[in-house]
Design a protein around this motif. Structure first.
Motif, PDB file in Angstrom:
ATOM      1  N   THR A  74      -8.062   0.052   8.658  1.00 20.22           N
ATOM      2  CA  THR A  74      -7.085   1.122   8.840  1.00 20.22           C
ATOM      3  C   THR A  74      -6.747   1.241  10.322  1.00 20.22           C
ATOM      4  O   THR A  74      -7.601   1.025  11.181  1.00 20.22           O
ATOM      5  CB  THR A  74      -7.706   2.457   8.362  1.00 20.22           C
ATOM      6  OG1 THR A  74      -7.965   2.331   6.978  1.00 20.22           O
ATOM      7  CG2 THR A  74      -6.772   3.623   8.564  1.00 20.22           C
TER       8      THR A  74
ATOM      9  N   LEU B 275      -6.363   1.852  13.964  1.00 17.51           N
ATOM     10  CA  LEU B 275      -7.262   2.551  14.891  1.00 17.51           C
ATOM     11  C   LEU B 275      -6.502   3.601  15.696  1.00 17.51           C
ATOM     12  O   LEU B 275      -7.111   4.489  16.286  1.00 17.51           O
ATOM     13  CB  LEU B 275      -7.904   1.536  15.842  1.00 17.51           C
ATOM     14  CG  LEU B 275      -9.027   0.681  15.278  1.00 17.51           C
ATOM     15  CD1 LEU B 275      -9.527  -0.290  16.321  1.00 17.51           C
ATOM     16  CD2 LEU B 275     -10.171   1.573  14.802  1.00 17.51           C
TER      17      LEU B 275
ATOM     18  N   ILE C  20      -3.774   8.976  17.458  1.00 19.03           N
ATOM     19  CA  ILE C  20      -2.912   9.069  18.650  1.00 19.03           C
ATOM     20  C   ILE C  20      -1.443   8.896  18.258  1.00 19.03           C
ATOM     21  O   ILE C  20      -0.548   9.504  18.861  1.00 19.03           O
ATOM     22  CB  ILE C  20      -3.345   8.071  19.747  1.00 19.03           C
ATOM     23  CG1 ILE C  20      -2.641   8.411  21.052  1.00 19.03           C
ATOM     24  CG2 ILE C  20      -3.074   6.632  19.402  1.00 19.03           C
ATOM     25  CD1 ILE C  20      -3.337   7.924  22.272  1.00 19.03           C
ATOM     26  N   ALA C  21      -1.197   8.100  17.209  1.00 16.21           N
ATOM     27  CA  ALA C  21       0.187   7.925  16.757  1.00 16.21           C
ATOM     28  C   ALA C  21       0.752   9.269  16.288  1.00 16.21           C
ATOM     29  O   ALA C  21       1.866   9.645  16.649  1.00 16.21           O
ATOM     30  CB  ALA C  21       0.248   6.895  15.630  1.00 16.21           C
TER      31      ALA C  21
ATOM     32  N   MET D 110       0.793  -1.234   0.000  1.00 15.43           N
ATOM     33  CA  MET D 110       0.000   0.000   0.000  1.00 15.43           C
ATOM     34  C   MET D 110       0.826   1.286   0.000  1.00 15.43           C
ATOM     35  O   MET D 110       0.298   2.355  -0.282  1.00 15.43           O
ATOM     36  CB  MET D 110      -0.940  -0.003   1.201  1.00 15.43           C
ATOM     37  CG  MET D 110      -0.238   0.065   2.526  1.00 15.43           C
ATOM     38  SD  MET D 110      -0.990  -1.054   3.670  1.00 15.43           S
ATOM     39  CE  MET D 110       0.113  -0.889   5.064  1.00 15.43           C
TER      40      MET D 110
END
Ligand code: HEM
Length: 188
Positions: free
Chosen positions: A131, A133, A137-138, A88
């Protein structure tokens, strides 16, 4: 997360003009001891640098998956049970989507360019129903970690002309020969 942060340290130290823009923002915002969501939104250069790191140095380049519903793609017929590899992040390096794709260009994500908004162009966190979750936050964790590190420490690469090598262990990470030096404290 750690690998993405290591890649971002490399990218910033390798691109001093970008680092200066990031430091200006970080110094202005972090000196107020304001670690809020609103504060992060005042750091578009830092955000662009995080986005660009995730594009150029994806830690999840692709993954194996199994076909559930039959479909055809580019002349290939895929049937339930077939194993495929979804690469991807290939799109991250296509010049028709990202002009000069090898360039660390933190303004790709701003109006009017929005290069990442083209269909299928940007997927460091995967695509579709599964995708990541933790993508939101990352991004926040990367920005806060980098802002704190660069606000506090004067860093350099050892040696200064170091060229990145990437190891797969099992996901991409900077090679063990990647070293940074702390040359001083910028801010307490
Ligand atoms: C740089 C950091 C991260 C990257 C690059 C990343 C990337 C990914 C990727 C590529 C997937 C697979 C998506 C797919 O199957 O298409 C995924 C799934 C997932 N990630 Fe992350 N991730 C990161 C951080 C996090 C964090 C911090 C959390 C939690 C706080 C998290 C939680 C998850 C979960 C729960 C899934 C499974 C989603 C599902 O199967 O429905 N990730 N991540």
């Amino acid at each position: 997360m750690a690998n993405t942060c290591s890649f971002m340290i490399y990218a910033l130290l390798k691109n001093p003009a970008v680092l200066q823009r990031v430091l200006q923002e970080v110094d202005a915002v972090w000196s107020r001891r304001d670690f809020s969501w609103e504060a992060l939104k005042q750091m578009p250069a830092l955000h662009g640098a995080a986005m660009e790191t995730l594009r150029l140095y994806p830690v999840a380049t692709g993954h194996r998956t199994r076909i559930a519903q039959p479909f055809s793609y580019a002349g290939y017929q895929l049937s339930p049970g077939d194993d495929v590899f979804v690469a991807m992040t290939v799109s991250h390096f296509l010049p028709e989507l990202y002009p000069e794709p090898e360039r660390f260009d933190i303004d790709r994500y701003r109006e009017p360019r929005n290069e990442h908004r083209q269909r299928g162009a940007y997927s460091p966190f995967g695509l579709g129903n599964h995708t990541c979750l933790g993508a939101g936050i990352a991004e926040v964790e990367i920005m806060v970690t980098m802002a704190t590190l660069f606000y506090r420490y004067q860093l350099s690469m050892e040696p200064a002309d170091y060229l990145l090598s990437i190891e797969h262990d099992p996901t991409p990470a900077p090679g063990k020969d990647f070293c940074i030096a702390v040359n001083g404290i910028r801010n307490e």
